[in-house]
Design a protein around this motif. Structure first.
Motif, short mmCIF file in Angstrom:
data_model
loop_
_atom_site.label_atom_id
_atom_site.label_comp_id
_atom_site.label_asym_id
_atom_site.label_seq_id
_atom_site.Cartn_x
_atom_site.Cartn_y
_atom_site.Cartn_z
N GLU A 100 -46.42 13.13 3.21
CA GLU A 100 -46.14 11.87 3.89
C GLU A 100 -46.43 10.64 3.03
O GLU A 100 -45.66 9.68 2.99
N TRP A 178 -38.05 10.07 2.53
CA TRP A 178 -39.03 9.47 3.43
C TRP A 178 -38.89 7.95 3.47
O TRP A 178 -39.86 7.22 3.45
N GLY A 228 -42.68 13.75 11.54
CA GLY A 228 -43.94 13.47 10.86
C GLY A 228 -44.10 14.38 9.65
O GLY A 228 -43.11 14.94 9.18
N PRO A 229 -45.33 14.55 9.16
CA PRO A 229 -45.54 15.38 7.97
C PRO A 229 -45.03 16.82 8.13
O PRO A 229 -44.51 17.39 7.17
#
Lengths: 267, 269
Positions: A100, A178, A228-229
């Protein structure tokens, strides 16, 4: 070359023959390629049959198979872009970590720090868009020439699956930088899954199976209730390992069937 | 020359399987084409990669929702359908049905000999249907990618909008979509309309063959239907009707502000 032709050779041609003989007519060359220089029809056939990579092609093709206005070369371009994407993708994996807090910075590093990093990522990105486009055009070509008909029906089905896997490959790759673009595109895309009947928590009849936001199909895909991650690692593994493996197996089958059934040709 | 001679032979075999068909050795003829194609694509890709950067926006942030958030271009057609359908239809049922329909094509096609060349004289319906489907798909992509701006309103593509805000309104101008008053049909009307559409659609081609038996086009259609058989006919016609229904729903939504045709507590269509 037959006897009477060799008598008319210019000195330059004789030199070229000599060089090619030195390069190809020796034990080392033959130990690698099994056949000498493919100068005669027989040797040309042999070179196709005795090479591991060339063996995927027939020794002789009908002339229609060579016409670009017939095939548009789209299947070949799709596969070649897949190879280029594998090559650039492996190189990108040296620099990219699907974490992340690192992923986006690795993108910046690729752009500003890594030698040729910009060209590497640009090539990967544009080749991916190109592959999606090429696989669609390939499908249109196959449809308009009726090439899905007997005996190639099942290969068309495999082709549709390959289209699906190409889209999924591109889609899983979309999240990896990302950045806002990929993050929200994948959010939009995966939200669709939560609308699936029965197995999505916003879909019709989801109560029947006790499906909620934390146990539905979307939760299984992204490993959480929002991107998310976990979703990043899942996208990475599917993108770099899972889907390429399945797609490769399907491609092997696809090409083998083309080889067995022959290029579709004019009636 | 050889090709024309072979083409005039009506034995029904594929030209390439006939003994006289011209063949050349793959080395170097085919290998050469492949090599040039690889070279061309590599150079093209290099050129594009030198001229255009791969897009990279700011770092992902959950709290900052862009308006609009767009799916990748190849899925944007489905996102565009969200204007007209609930997500379980636009995002799940329709894409699945498209894939299943594509896979079924070879198994419902009854002109096995028509292959290996372009031309639509003997497969008019198949070519028209597929072309319409592809055009529809790319039209949705075009609208979604280029003509949709903030709040998924229609905008001209050259205008640059400020996308940083959470919501987007120009002062004094209400959002067009929000200002629309959408209505749904009553359950009875909607059910009647839907069932009527699909049942009439299913028998319509047969009715046409009974009503105008003298027309040449109808006679052609009659022959086609007889050859197809009931099972294949049902598979083909249900897909045709599904595509037509999608278009009809878009027209109902745009032209008559109808949001749902059927509204139940469990699902809405």
């Amino acid at each position: 070359m037959s006897e009477h032709q060799s008598q008319r050779k210019t000195p330059a041609q004789k030199t070229l023959d000599l060089i090619s003989a030195i390069l190809t007519d020796n034990p080392i060359y033959k130990s690698i390629f099994r056949t000498g220089y493919p100068s005669t029809l027989l040797k040309r056939m042999a070179v196709m049959r005795s090479s591991f990579y060339m063996h995927i092609f027939p020794t002789k093709v009908g002339e229609h198979g060579l016409r670009l206005r017939y095939s548009w070369c789209m299947g070949g371009i799709t596969f070649f872009l897949f190879l280029l994407l594998t090559l650039t993708g492996v190189l990108l994996m040296f620099y990219y970590v699907p974490e992340e807090h690192r992923a986006f910075n690795d993108m910046k590093d690729l752009r500003f720090m890594v030698p040729f990093g910009v060209i590497l990522r640009n090539m990967h990105r544009w080749a991916a868009h190109g592959m999606v486009l090429a696989v669609m055009l390939h499908m249109m070509r196959v449809f308009y020439t009726g090439s899905y008909k007997a005996p190639r029906q099942f290969n068309w089905v495999v082709g549709v699956l390959l289209l699906l896997f190409t889209l999924l490959l591109s889609f899983t790759g979309y999240l990896l930088p990302w950045d806002q673009l990929g993050f929200w595109a994948v959010t939009v895309g995966t939200n669709m899954a939560s609308a699936s009947p029965l197995v999505g928590y916003e879909g019709p009849f989801h109560e029947l199976l006790g499906v909620q936001v934390d146990n539905d199909i979307r939760f299984a895909i992204i490993g959480g209730t929002r991107i998310g991650p976990n979703a990043l690692v899942r996208a990475y593994v599917w993108h770099c390992v899972g889907i390429p493996l399945v797609a490769t197996l399907l491609m092997v089958f696809h090409f083998w069937r083309i080889r067995k059934d022959g290029f579709s040709g004019p009636l | 020359m050889v090709e024309q001679e072979l083409r005039s032979d009506k034995s029904g075999y594929m030209l390439m399987n006939k003994p006289g068909y011209p063949r050349v050795s793959s080395w170097p003829n085919l290998v050469w084409v492949i090599f040039l194609m690889m070279l061309f694509i590599t150079i093209l890709l290099w050129g594009v990669s030198f001229l255009a950067y791969a897009p990279l926006e700011e770092m992902a942030e959950w709290a900052k929702t862009p308006n609009p958030a767009k799916a990748p271009w190849y899925f944007i057609g489905l996102q565009e359908l969200l204007v007209y359908f609930d997500p379980w239809i636009a995002g799940v049922m329709l894409p699945n049905q498209i894939l299943i329909g594509l896979m079924l094509i070879p198994y419902v096609d009854i002109t096995p000999a028509e292959q290996g060349h372009y031309g639509w004289s003997k497969r008019r319906f198949a070519v028209a249907y597929f072309t319409f489907g592809m055009a529809f798909w790319f039209a949705l992509i075009f609208v979604g990618q280029l003509l949709r701006g903030p709040s998924w309103e229609v905008y001209w593509p050259i205008i640059d909008y400020d996308l940083t805000g959470h919501t987007w309104t120009r002062e004094g101008v209400p959002l067009k979509q929000g200002a629309l008053k959408l209505a749904s049909l009553s359950t009875g009307t909607g059910m009647a309309l839907l069932i009527g559409f699909f049942s009439i659609g299913m028998i319509l081609p047969f009715m046409v063959t009974k009503l105008f038996p003298k027309s040449r086009m109808v006679q052609e259609l009659d022959g086609y239907l007889k050859e197809l058989g009931y099972i294949k006919y049902f598979v083909v016609q249900s897909h045709v009707l599904l595509m037509v229904a999608t278009v009809v729903k878009i027209i109902l939504r745009l032209g008559f502000n109808i949001k749902y045709i059927i509204e139940t507590p469990w699902f809405k269509i």
